[in-house]
Design an enzyme around this catalytic site. Sequence first.
Site, PDB file in Angstrom:
ATOM      1  CB  CYS A  41       7.232  36.951  48.035  1.00  0.00           C
ATOM      2  SG  CYS A  41       5.649  37.121  48.128  1.00  0.00           S
TER       3      CYS A  41
ATOM      4  CG  HIS B  35       9.517  33.937  46.278  1.00  0.00           C
ATOM      5  ND1 HIS B  35       8.700  33.193  47.209  1.00  0.00           N
ATOM      6  CD2 HIS B  35       8.645  34.628  45.270  1.00  0.00           C
ATOM      7  CE1 HIS B  35       7.375  33.693  47.008  1.00  0.00           C
ATOM      8  NE2 HIS B  35       7.376  34.582  46.038  1.00  0.00           N
TER       9      HIS B  35
ATOM     10  CD  GLN C  87       9.466  34.253  38.428  1.00  0.00           C
ATOM     11  OE1 GLN C  87       9.183  34.627  37.218  1.00  0.00           O
ATOM     12  NE2 GLN C  87       8.456  34.890  39.305  1.00  0.00           N
TER      13      GLN C  87
ATOM     14  CG  ASP D  57      12.065  29.086  43.588  1.00  0.00           C
ATOM     15  OD1 ASP D  57      11.073  28.527  42.659  1.00  0.00           O
ATOM     16  OD2 ASP D  57      11.751  29.757  44.291  1.00  0.00           O
TER      17      ASP D  57
ATOM     18  CE  LYS E 115       5.731  32.278  40.242  1.00  0.00           C
ATOM     19  NZ  LYS E 115       4.980  33.536  40.651  1.00  0.00           N
TER      20      LYS E 115
END
Lengths: 412, 163
Positions: free
Chosen positions: A369, A125, A204, A201, A227
């Site tokens: 993104c 991302h 998600q 990261d 999220k």
Amino acid sequence: MSGSLDVARIKKDFPILDRVTHDHRLVYLDSANSSQKPRAVIEAMEHFTEHSYANIHRAVYEIAEEATAAYEGGREAMRRFINAPSSREVIFTKNATEAINLVAYSWARHNLGEGDAILLTEMEHHANFVPWLVLREEKGVELRFIGLTEGGQLDLTDLDRLIDGVSLVAVAGISNVLGTINPVRQLADAAHDAGALLLVDGAQYTPHMATDVQALGCDFYAWTGHKMLGPSGIGGLWAREELLDAMPAFLTGGEMIRDVRLDGWTPNELPWKFEAGTPPIVEAVGLRAAVEYLEGLGMDAVREHDVELTGYALRTLTERHGDKITIHGPSEPAARGGVISFVYENVHPHDLSQVLDQSGVCVRAGHHCAKPLMRRLGVGATARASVYVYNDEADVDALNESLDEADRLFAI
Amino acid sequence: MPGLEDLYREIILDHYRNPRNRGELDAPPALRVEGFNPLCGDEVVVYLDVADDGSVNDIKISGQGCSISQSSASMMSSAVKGKSAEEARALIRAFKAMMSIHEQRLDGSEEEDPIQAEPDVKLGDLEALQGVVKFPVRIKCATLSWNTLAQGLDEAAADAPTA
């Protein structure tokens, strides 16, 4: 429906799913973008605001103490949720992007310069690209990239050469476009063998997988609240305490200092050293409620539900739309999170999203993104449907039906 | 389907499926101008063959994007091909007025500095794009190629031999 989650009951916990849009029920398939909030989160934030709201760590009156305890309760809930060893290592930021920037501006600028290298992947991302591109411009740090296989996995055949001599490996736990679940533990071991640190990261990952930062073996872990059923405006960074202790402050101001004098300042202790200014207090309360909601469902059941529903979606999309649809990412549901990016023949993703909206179906269209990945895939944009705990097979059926509408409208 | 017929008029879909003036011109001598919509990734490339007097001898369009951006570019190319610089600029003003009058209403800033419509300019088929204003996020799709054309005409004027 044979299911690991009682979705009919879960749907009732999300007030927004009662609304009607364009005369249709809301079919929300954009949770990888941002998730909806259960009533428990909304009410926890409302109750706190109505009864205990005050600034934290500053005042001695009763509601200020309640507010401080509530805020720190959010931190403890998040510590438990990612199995961090200590709440001193759980830093609140406004989102995962800020958490990665914290590492780039504090750790990387303090430790890296010309002659040093960072290893990224082509599927990151922008949040895990741009901070490092900026660092390269400013400090001359070399960037290397792990490429992708045709099946949408990281191509690790050349990993030994790529990782040799790097100081940091930074990788998404789950790709926000392909849904690919990356082999974080393997990358952590390879990074440590090469003398590098691993940043994950987890934007998600944490909403969809039981997260154990110790088992993952990473050194930095970025996550975001919005999220994972929590409010927007709160996310965070986990890192090992000795790393955080050695890192200089990032954002500076109130709260993050122990002492300020005319001739200098002394930083606060962890975790507040990295939390300048009034933090997202109400959001921390909502985050705790979100964590407790997900714990109530059980993250193993959440994951099982993702696999079942993603499998159903992959199967029905392919059966119904055949060669008209191109789905990116791994074909095996067990290898991916609840994200399905696709391109539909003759219908641009924006048009697709617009037509789907008329049936109440919310999907994202665009580059997500992740423009380097879009270039790698050879597309300008994709449509992306993403599922979460409140989605069921009927939602996927609605997607399939509205894709037929789009196909009819744009048929040549 | 209900609600969308204002957006996806048949003439728009026709230009999307059968784009006019699709292709490239050798640049130079032609001018090549790129327009991007960074939010959605749409891109349009306008190739302009501009005569010394500023008229548009030829125009070609390449790039990729949604039906609105691509059909608007196609209709734009048909509308300005062979036109004088003044006529092309009047079309740009008229088209952007059709889009931006509504944009201003959405902003609630209608009274301030309203863009003058061009009462003498016939938009013709381009009026089919009027329905886009009901879908505010798509307005920038429709105006992308027109802004790119305006940039190209400005560059051509700056490069033109002084008479």
